[in-house]
Design a protein around this motif. Sequence first.
Motif, PDB file in Angstrom:
ATOM      1  N   ARG A 196       0.836  -1.206   0.000  1.00 21.72           N
ATOM      2  CA  ARG A 196       0.000   0.000   0.000  1.00 21.72           C
ATOM      3  C   ARG A 196       0.866   1.249   0.000  1.00 21.72           C
ATOM      4  O   ARG A 196       0.576   2.215  -0.706  1.00 21.72           O
ATOM      5  CB  ARG A 196      -0.916  -0.006   1.214  1.00 21.72           C
ATOM      6  CG  ARG A 196      -1.874   1.190   1.260  1.00 21.72           C
ATOM      7  CD  ARG A 196      -2.787   1.148   2.467  1.00 21.72           C
ATOM      8  NE  ARG A 196      -3.700   2.273   2.431  1.00 21.72           N
ATOM      9  CZ  ARG A 196      -3.385   3.516   2.839  1.00 21.72           C
ATOM     10  NH1 ARG A 196      -2.163   3.776   3.310  1.00 21.72           N
ATOM     11  NH2 ARG A 196      -4.284   4.492   2.758  1.00 21.72           N
ATOM     12  N   ARG A 197       1.940   1.230   0.815  1.00 21.26           N
ATOM     13  CA  ARG A 197       2.821   2.408   0.871  1.00 21.26           C
ATOM     14  C   ARG A 197       3.416   2.719  -0.510  1.00 21.26           C
ATOM     15  O   ARG A 197       3.399   3.871  -0.968  1.00 21.26           O
ATOM     16  CB  ARG A 197       3.950   2.169   1.869  1.00 21.26           C
ATOM     17  CG  ARG A 197       4.882   3.384   2.070  1.00 21.26           C
ATOM     18  CD  ARG A 197       6.140   3.009   2.825  1.00 21.26           C
ATOM     19  NE  ARG A 197       6.966   2.067   2.058  1.00 21.26           N
ATOM     20  CZ  ARG A 197       7.737   2.430   1.034  1.00 21.26           C
ATOM     21  NH1 ARG A 197       7.753   3.679   0.617  1.00 21.26           N
ATOM     22  NH2 ARG A 197       8.455   1.530   0.401  1.00 21.26           N
ATOM     23  N   VAL A 198       3.912   1.666  -1.176  1.00 20.25           N
ATOM     24  CA  VAL A 198       4.533   1.875  -2.491  1.00 20.25           C
ATOM     25  C   VAL A 198       3.504   2.380  -3.501  1.00 20.25           C
ATOM     26  O   VAL A 198       3.773   3.308  -4.268  1.00 20.25           O
ATOM     27  CB  VAL A 198       5.181   0.563  -2.981  1.00 20.25           C
ATOM     28  CG1 VAL A 198       5.646   0.704  -4.434  1.00 20.25           C
ATOM     29  CG2 VAL A 198       6.348   0.177  -2.091  1.00 20.25           C
ATOM     30  N   MET A 199       2.319   1.790  -3.508  1.00 21.87           N
ATOM     31  CA  MET A 199       1.314   2.172  -4.499  1.00 21.87           C
ATOM     32  C   MET A 199       0.817   3.595  -4.264  1.00 21.87           C
ATOM     33  O   MET A 199       0.622   4.358  -5.214  1.00 21.87           O
ATOM     34  CB  MET A 199       0.146   1.190  -4.474  1.00 21.87           C
ATOM     35  CG  MET A 199       0.540  -0.216  -4.920  1.00 21.87           C
ATOM     36  SD  MET A 199      -0.843  -1.362  -5.012  1.00 21.87           S
ATOM     37  CE  MET A 199      -1.690  -0.729  -6.454  1.00 21.87           C
ATOM     38  N   VAL A 200       0.614   3.958  -3.001  1.00 20.33           N
ATOM     39  CA  VAL A 200       0.145   5.323  -2.707  1.00 20.33           C
ATOM     40  C   VAL A 200       1.234   6.338  -3.021  1.00 20.33           C
ATOM     41  O   VAL A 200       0.986   7.385  -3.638  1.00 20.33           O
ATOM     42  CB  VAL A 200      -0.311   5.420  -1.242  1.00 20.33           C
ATOM     43  CG1 VAL A 200      -0.578   6.880  -0.861  1.00 20.33           C
ATOM     44  CG2 VAL A 200      -1.564   4.584  -1.014  1.00 20.33           C
ATOM     45  N   ASP A 201       2.477   6.039  -2.587  1.00 17.12           N
ATOM     46  CA  ASP A 201       3.571   7.002  -2.784  1.00 17.12           C
ATOM     47  C   ASP A 201       3.944   7.155  -4.248  1.00 17.12           C
ATOM     48  O   ASP A 201       4.192   8.273  -4.728  1.00 17.12           O
ATOM     49  CB  ASP A 201       4.812   6.567  -1.985  1.00 17.12           C
ATOM     50  CG  ASP A 201       4.610   6.704  -0.483  1.00 17.12           C
ATOM     51  OD1 ASP A 201       3.583   7.322  -0.099  1.00 17.12           O
ATOM     52  OD2 ASP A 201       5.452   6.199   0.274  1.00 17.12           O
ATOM     53  N   GLU A 202       4.010   6.030  -4.969  1.00 17.71           N
ATOM     54  CA  GLU A 202       4.549   6.084  -6.326  1.00 17.71           C
ATOM     55  C   GLU A 202       3.465   6.239  -7.386  1.00 17.71           C
ATOM     56  O   GLU A 202       3.704   6.830  -8.435  1.00 17.71           O
ATOM     57  CB  GLU A 202       5.366   4.823  -6.622  1.00 17.71           C
ATOM     58  CG  GLU A 202       6.609   4.697  -5.733  1.00 17.71           C
ATOM     59  CD  GLU A 202       7.475   3.517  -6.134  1.00 17.71           C
ATOM     60  OE1 GLU A 202       7.210   2.929  -7.204  1.00 17.71           O
ATOM     61  OE2 GLU A 202       8.418   3.195  -5.386  1.00 17.71           O
ATOM     62  N   LEU A 203       2.276   5.679  -7.128  1.00 13.64           N
ATOM     63  CA  LEU A 203       1.223   5.705  -8.145  1.00 13.64           C
ATOM     64  C   LEU A 203       0.037   6.566  -7.755  1.00 13.64           C
ATOM     65  O   LEU A 203      -0.794   6.891  -8.601  1.00 13.64           O
ATOM     66  CB  LEU A 203       0.736   4.277  -8.438  1.00 13.64           C
ATOM     67  CG  LEU A 203       1.807   3.255  -8.851  1.00 13.64           C
ATOM     68  CD1 LEU A 203       1.170   1.891  -9.069  1.00 13.64           C
ATOM     69  CD2 LEU A 203       2.509   3.707 -10.121  1.00 13.64           C
TER      70      LEU A 203
END
Length: 971
Positions: A196-203
Amino acid sequence: MLAILLLRADQVVTTSELVDAVWGENPPASVHGVVQTHISMLRGVLEPNRPRRGQGEVLRSVGNGYSLALGGARYDWREFERTLELARQHRDEGNARAAVEWFGNALRMWHGEPLASVPGPLASVERARLNEISLGVQEERLELLVALGRHTAAVTELAALTSAHPVRERLRALHMKALSRCGRRADALAVYTETRRVMVDELGIEPGSELRELHQRLLAHDEPERAQQATAAPPAAPPAPVRRPVVPFMDEPVRAAISPAQLPADLADFTGRTALVKKLTAMLTPRTHRTAPPRGLVAGIGGVGKTALAVHAAHQVRQHYPDGQLYVDLRGAGPDAADPLNVLSAFLRAFGVSPNATPADLDERAAMYRSVLAARRVLVVLDDAADVAQIRPLLPGAASCGVLVTSRRRLPEAQWDEQVELEGMSRQEALTLFSRTIGAERAGAEPDAVEAVVDACGRLPLALRITAAKLVDRPQWTVKSMADKLARERGRLSELRVGNLEVEATFHLGYGQLDPDCARTFRLLALPEGPALSLPAAAALVGSDPSLAEPLVERLVDLNMLASPAPDHYAYHDLLRLFARQRAVQTDPHPERVAAMSRLGEFYLATAATAGWLIQAPLLDRERFRRQYQHSTPQAGPRPYPGGVPLTDLRSAFDWVGEQQATLLATARQFLIDPDLPSGMVVDLISFLELYLANGTHFGEIGQIGALAVRDAQVTGDRRVEAWGRRKVGEAHLRRFELPQAEHELTESVRAATEAGDNSALATALDLLGTVEFRLGNGEQSLAHLEQALALSRAEGDLVREAYVLGTIGRTQSERGQFDLALEACESSRGLHEQLGNDTGLARTLYLVGTVFQRAGRLVESIDPLEESLAVCLGIEQTFGEGHNLVMLSRGYLADGRAEQAAAAAARAKEAGEAIGDAHMHAMAVAELGRALHALGKHDRGDEHLRSARTMLTDLNSPQAAAVSALLDRK
């Protein structure tokens, strides 16, 4: 380029597709020559024993492109696909353990980056596609591992994959399930948090519903569903049931029970067409975003396999259309085409609609049909459609349905999601189909005869099936006996019939649709040989202006009675051309057929006269030039395009000759073989284009045409034609360094030209004979012939021939060591070429000046005239002259201490030789490259090139082989 051809194995890749794939928007100069060079090099590796002029069996030239015919050959991508198919078959059959093993076998074929180091736009796109496929297969295997309870093994692999692909949700979900089932619920929750962190931060997006639901179940201590030692992957969820509207004219029990399955049986031995099947099935596979039913068209000539392909593709996707499959033969090619009103009645009855409830009006009946199919998943196959008006009422309106139409026409007024133009099978597909039908053992016993039968059938599926069926029914026949029967053109179509199958009858259906003008055009356009006809040539054949001929030939294209491989160019399927010729013999009187071919010959002759003038003497009076080179008498009466194609400049002349040369040479052969056609026209035709065709590798083919001219002249007694024919045969011998044979033919040519009183032909023959005599060591005799040729050219006022003879005199004098006289002759030649505006001749003379300097030992002084000649050749895109200049420049640069430049020039010359198939130029370039490599200190590679050059020159019987041998001996 090899990678691209492998990715499209057994399919035709056009030259333009190759250029776009390899270079994108930045192709090199003369890119088509570069493509030919690479093709030539590939053929040398793939088929080292192929005759230099022979058609390749592996890498084949097809139309304006190439096809890599691999047949049953193994290569990694094909092996991967086969292994993957086995894995999925095991999975679908419920054998998950075997499926895991086979998925693993498939993945073990991958070693690093696919297409590593392969440049070009297509390689970049394919690299991404292949990587995606690999990743998808890994996911399929890991899903099975998790389903089988092998969680620990799966966790290790998933950890690495999710690290490399952090936002791939399917992998993350599998990782979470595997961790949970290993008792590591906290780690599984941590994977979600990180995802979730990666998807929210990057996408800037939240995880999808699958991940969120999985996360909630883990939080609630509700372990994701565990498969206790599952034996199969979970089946895909069936499509959600559709809510059908109430149809008042159908009873509910009937509506629920009826699911028509009208598709004809699939062919058990359906062969090939793999890419087309994939294209059609992908189009017919349901997708959620569609708002209209997918529609596909399969168009092509009769007997090409349209119905077989459509039915096979329909069977592949029938599971996506559980509410029924409708099929109808619309008989569109015949006189009794099906009435859509009756077809709708049959379709409605198939769904249980009472005939009493069926409206009589076509529009109302079509509306009821669409209502019945609304929200149903039904596949509709409309076979052999006549036109769009016939099929329009039969098209469903619901996006949940699919439509597949076959027709002999292209039906361009309709909108298609996929439109397939079906042609004859590839050679390998045809061989496979024929061999499979008659039996592998029988086919393997006579492979040459099998290939002959396949070629005679034009790779048309109907013809192949008929021929194979005959052989199966007659086991005592050999395949060769069938090949011999089919080799006779006159009776070939009559042989292609068995039972109720008949190729000729299939063609008759299409022919019967033609109006009289189209039918006449169809017949006359089949008369000439050659790969294709341009629109102006077609107009000449039918005797009309191109603007009037174009609608007729385009209608034939729309009806698939004629192909259009390029804009304003037309070609026949081999069997359809034979059918059209038979109709011409039956319908058009012999004088009309001869008149049509004569019009075509005059059209080519008129255009060739303009092209020859622009290439050889644009500053000379045009009509004077034509009178000097044309002796045949034009046909009386009005003719369209009496001046041929209106060429305006040198570029257009080169383009026309380059595009038409194969057709022109085929036409020349036909005029010499057919006793009713004027053979003298061939002499004029090639004389106009002689200097263009001589600057390449056509001398062998023109030599064969010359032999036909000699044979014709011996029957007719035409000594002028004989003089020309013997000169062409002699020139072919000269180019192959077969000097005694060349001397004999040219001596006979001189005798025939003298008796014919043709001083122009006599001068040309003496020019060539002078070259032969010098190479035989007869220096005095050589100059005598050349001086006589010069005198005759001046007496005739033939400035073009005079300029060329002067250049030959200069070359001969330089070889005798008379360098001042040689330069004087070359300067005179140069002046005449400049006076004529003949860039081709100017390039030759400048090249000869360079060779004079080199023979005089003044190699550095040769650079300037050779570079000037090279510039002229590049300006007119004359690869022949470009290559020879580069060979000589390499020597000059080496003498000037510019070894790197010498090596580069020799390498470019080598490419030029490969591009035009000039083996001698190629060999000389390899020799010069070897010398340059030695100068650069690369002695091993230099010796390797010199040895290769010696072998090639020896095989060519070239006197230069001795010089290269001496160079190797000194080293």
